[in-house]
Write a protein that holds these residues in place. Structure first.
Motif, PDB file in Angstrom:
ATOM      1  N   HIS A   1       0.835  -1.204   0.000  1.00  0.00           N
ATOM      2  CA  HIS A   1       0.000   0.000   0.000  1.00  0.00           C
ATOM      3  C   HIS A   1       0.875   1.263   0.000  1.00  0.00           C
ATOM      4  CE1 HIS A   1      -2.592  -3.117   2.058  1.00  0.00           C
ATOM      5  NE2 HIS A   1      -3.261  -2.829   0.956  1.00  0.00           N
ATOM      6  N   VAL A   2       1.998   1.176   0.703  1.00  0.00           N
ATOM      7  CA  VAL A   2       2.932   2.309   0.722  1.00  0.00           C
ATOM      8  C   VAL A   2       3.504   2.525  -0.681  1.00  0.00           C
ATOM      9  CG1 VAL A   2       5.080   3.218   1.689  1.00  0.00           C
ATOM     10  CG2 VAL A   2       3.504   1.937   3.159  1.00  0.00           C
ATOM     11  N   VAL A   3       3.860   1.428  -1.348  1.00  0.00           N
ATOM     12  CA  VAL A   3       4.401   1.526  -2.710  1.00  0.00           C
ATOM     13  C   VAL A   3       3.359   2.122  -3.654  1.00  0.00           C
ATOM     14  CG1 VAL A   3       5.214   0.210  -4.698  1.00  0.00           C
ATOM     15  CG2 VAL A   3       6.064  -0.338  -2.418  1.00  0.00           C
ATOM     16  N   LEU A   4       2.137   1.645  -3.565  1.00  0.00           N
ATOM     17  CA  LEU A   4       1.067   2.172  -4.422  1.00  0.00           C
ATOM     18  C   LEU A   4       0.870   3.664  -4.181  1.00  0.00           C
ATOM     19  CD1 LEU A   4      -1.534  -0.736  -4.115  1.00  0.00           C
ATOM     20  CD2 LEU A   4      -0.382  -0.002  -6.217  1.00  0.00           C
ATOM     21  N   ALA A   5       0.965   4.074  -2.925  1.00  0.00           N
ATOM     22  CA  ALA A   5       0.816   5.493  -2.588  1.00  0.00           C
ATOM     23  C   ALA A   5       1.972   6.309  -3.146  1.00  0.00           C
ATOM     24  CB  ALA A   5       0.729   5.662  -1.077  1.00  0.00           C
ATOM     25  N   LEU A   6       3.190   5.794  -3.033  1.00  0.00           N
ATOM     26  CA  LEU A   6       4.356   6.516  -3.551  1.00  0.00           C
ATOM     27  C   LEU A   6       4.261   6.692  -5.061  1.00  0.00           C
ATOM     28  CD1 LEU A   6       7.205   4.832  -1.467  1.00  0.00           C
ATOM     29  CD2 LEU A   6       6.381   7.175  -1.243  1.00  0.00           C
ATOM     30  N   LEU A   7       3.700   5.704  -5.734  1.00  0.00           N
ATOM     31  CA  LEU A   7       3.564   5.778  -7.185  1.00  0.00           C
ATOM     32  C   LEU A   7       2.493   6.779  -7.603  1.00  0.00           C
ATOM     33  CD1 LEU A   7       3.938   1.988  -8.020  1.00  0.00           C
ATOM     34  CD2 LEU A   7       5.536   3.810  -8.647  1.00  0.00           C
ATOM     35  N   ARG A   8       1.697   7.232  -6.655  1.00  0.00           N
ATOM     36  CA  ARG A   8       0.694   8.260  -6.935  1.00  0.00           C
ATOM     37  C   ARG A   8       1.230   9.663  -6.697  1.00  0.00           C
ATOM     38  NH1 ARG A   8      -4.833   6.705  -3.875  1.00  0.00           N
ATOM     39  NH2 ARG A   8      -5.340   8.829  -4.588  1.00  0.00           N
ATOM     40  N   GLY A   9       2.455   9.755  -6.219  1.00  0.00           N
ATOM     41  CA  GLY A   9       3.032  11.054  -5.881  1.00  0.00           C
ATOM     42  C   GLY A   9       3.058  12.007  -7.065  1.00  0.00           C
ATOM     43  N   ASP A  10       2.537  13.214  -6.852  1.00  0.00           N
ATOM     44  CA  ASP A  10       2.505  14.204  -7.923  1.00  0.00           C
ATOM     45  C   ASP A  10       3.467  15.363  -7.672  1.00  0.00           C
ATOM     46  OD1 ASP A  10       1.228  15.364  -5.803  1.00  0.00           O
ATOM     47  OD2 ASP A  10      -0.646  15.809  -6.845  1.00  0.00           O
ATOM     48  N   ASP A  11       4.338  15.232  -6.662  1.00  0.00           N
ATOM     49  CA  ASP A  11       5.304  16.301  -6.384  1.00  0.00           C
ATOM     50  C   ASP A  11       6.525  16.114  -7.282  1.00  0.00           C
ATOM     51  OD1 ASP A  11       7.583  14.830  -4.565  1.00  0.00           O
ATOM     52  OD2 ASP A  11       5.591  13.986  -4.233  1.00  0.00           O
ATOM     53  N   LYS A  12       7.289  17.176  -7.433  1.00  0.00           N
ATOM     54  CA  LYS A  12       8.413  17.162  -8.371  1.00  0.00           C
ATOM     55  C   LYS A  12       9.513  16.195  -7.932  1.00  0.00           C
ATOM     56  CE  LYS A  12      10.882  21.077  -6.273  1.00  0.00           C
ATOM     57  NZ  LYS A  12      11.464  22.427  -6.533  1.00  0.00           N
ATOM     58  N   ILE A  13       9.664  15.971  -6.630  1.00  0.00           N
ATOM     59  CA  ILE A  13      10.703  15.070  -6.162  1.00  0.00           C
ATOM     60  C   ILE A  13      10.375  13.634  -6.556  1.00  0.00           C
ATOM     61  CG2 ILE A  13      11.934  14.166  -4.148  1.00  0.00           C
ATOM     62  CD1 ILE A  13      12.545  17.086  -4.824  1.00  0.00           C
ATOM     63  N   SER A  14       9.143  13.207  -6.278  1.00  0.00           N
ATOM     64  CA  SER A  14       8.734  11.844  -6.633  1.00  0.00           C
ATOM     65  C   SER A  14       8.812  11.633  -8.137  1.00  0.00           C
ATOM     66  CB  SER A  14       7.309  11.573  -6.140  1.00  0.00           C
ATOM     67  OG  SER A  14       7.242  11.632  -4.736  1.00  0.00           O
ATOM     68  N   GLN A  15       8.302  12.587  -8.887  1.00  0.00           N
ATOM     69  CA  GLN A  15       8.297  12.457 -10.342  1.00  0.00           C
ATOM     70  C   GLN A  15       9.714  12.402 -10.901  1.00  0.00           C
ATOM     71  OE1 GLN A  15       5.880  15.772 -11.611  1.00  0.00           O
ATOM     72  NE2 GLN A  15       3.960  14.713 -11.199  1.00  0.00           N
ATOM     73  N   GLY A  16      10.572  13.271 -10.391  1.00  0.00           N
ATOM     74  CA  GLY A  16      11.955  13.291 -10.855  1.00  0.00           C
ATOM     75  C   GLY A  16      12.690  12.013 -10.512  1.00  0.00           C
ATOM     76  N   MET A  17      12.407  11.479  -9.318  1.00  0.00           N
ATOM     77  CA  MET A  17      13.065  10.256  -8.873  1.00  0.00           C
ATOM     78  C   MET A  17      12.681   9.069  -9.769  1.00  0.00           C
ATOM     79  SD  MET A  17      13.070   8.840  -4.978  1.00  0.00           S
ATOM     80  CE  MET A  17      11.269   8.904  -4.932  1.00  0.00           C
ATOM     81  N   PHE A  18      11.383   8.900 -10.022  1.00  0.00           N
ATOM     82  CA  PHE A  18      10.947   7.781 -10.856  1.00  0.00           C
ATOM     83  C   PHE A  18      11.425   7.948 -12.298  1.00  0.00           C
ATOM     84  CE2 PHE A  18       7.611   7.136  -7.500  1.00  0.00           C
ATOM     85  CZ  PHE A  18       8.061   5.877  -7.115  1.00  0.00           C
ATOM     86  N   GLN A  19      11.511   9.191 -12.751  1.00  0.00           N
ATOM     87  CA  GLN A  19      12.007   9.426 -14.105  1.00  0.00           C
ATOM     88  C   GLN A  19      13.447   8.962 -14.225  1.00  0.00           C
ATOM     89  OE1 GLN A  19      11.996  13.541 -15.357  1.00  0.00           O
ATOM     90  NE2 GLN A  19      12.202  13.018 -17.500  1.00  0.00           N
ATOM     91  N   ARG A  20      14.265   9.281 -13.225  1.00  0.00           N
ATOM     92  CA  ARG A  20      15.661   8.861 -13.241  1.00  0.00           C
ATOM     93  C   ARG A  20      15.791   7.349 -13.136  1.00  0.00           C
ATOM     94  NH1 ARG A  20      19.977  12.439 -12.128  1.00  0.00           N
ATOM     95  NH2 ARG A  20      19.332  14.622 -12.188  1.00  0.00           N
ATOM     96  N   LEU A  21      14.835   6.715 -12.476  1.00  0.00           N
ATOM     97  CA  LEU A  21      14.855   5.257 -12.326  1.00  0.00           C
ATOM     98  C   LEU A  21      14.296   4.555 -13.562  1.00  0.00           C
ATOM     99  CD1 LEU A  21      13.627   4.994  -8.628  1.00  0.00           C
ATOM    100  CD2 LEU A  21      15.897   4.356  -9.485  1.00  0.00           C
TER     101      LEU A  21
END
Length: 217
Positions: free
Chosen positions: A178-198
């Motif tokens: 559930h934590v992972v699913l929530a993190l994948l919903r993150g709309d802030d620039k840090i979360s988005q930038g992190m997943f983009q780099r990954l």
């Protein structure tokens, strides 16, 4: 809400503080929650990310690249040499700045990079020297996060969303998945930038996590 977290999920929340401390950050953000989740790669949700090529190592590199505090935020030797050829000596600039303003004057200030500029300015004003060391720290002590480290608004939002994910699945517990699913919903620039780099597309990763959870549902 915390009493509904499974043992593994609680360890992830506690581990996020440890990850922040190890990185020298005085905030706990979504990036630290993700790093803590990856400590248990066998857990549902985390296992899906691992299958997509996400590891603690490349996630830490992604965090450094997005928020700083690591090599991903620094100029390399080639960059410094190129600037020096243009008459810009970074080391000399640093020496002059530190003579005038104290050691570490050009270091990135420790504050949540996901916060608004006005809030960062308020935090910096609070950290102005008040005697003692050059950064307001008594002589003989080392700077760095101590004691309790606060959760950022985006981290709190992720934990709240993890509850919503559990409710949506009609499950009484809140697990790592559930934590992972929530993190994948993150709309802030840090979360988005992190997943983009990954190299991870959050929407696709969410679908894969949910698909992996269906047999056990």
């Amino acid at each position: 809400m915390f009493e509904r977290f499974t043992r593994s999920a609680r360890e992830a929340v506690v581990g996020a503080q440890e990850e922040a401390r190890e990185l020298g950050h005085d905030w706990i953000g979504t990036e630290h929650l993700l790093l803590a989740v990856l400590r248990r790669p066998e857990q549902p949700g985390a296992a899906t990310l691992v299958r997509l090529g996400v590891s603690a190592e490349n996630c830490r590199a992604a965090v450094a690249g997005v928020v700083g505090g690591g090599d991903g935020d620094a100029l390399g030797a080639e960059d410094a040499a190129a600037l020096k050829s243009l008459g810009i000596d970074l080391e000399e600039i640093r020496r002059r700045a530190e003579r005038a303003f104290g050691d570490g004057a050009l270091d990135t200030p420790v504050s949540d990079p996901g916060e608004s500029a006005p809030r960062r300015r308020r935090l910096l004003r609070r950290r102005r020297p008040q005697g003692g060391g050059s950064l307001g720290i008594p002589s003989g002590t080392s700077p760095g996060p101590r004691g309790h480290i606060r959760f950022t608004g985006r981290a709190k939002k992720a934990l709240e969303l993890s509850l919503r994910e559990a409710i949506a699945r009609r499950e009484r517990h809140i697990g790592v998945e559930h934590v992972v699913l929530a993190l994948l919903r993150g709309d802030d620039k840090i979360s988005q930038g992190m997943f983009q780099r990954l190299g991870v597309t959050p929407k696709t990763a969410r679908e894969l996590v949910l698909a992996d959870l269906r047999p056990a549902a």
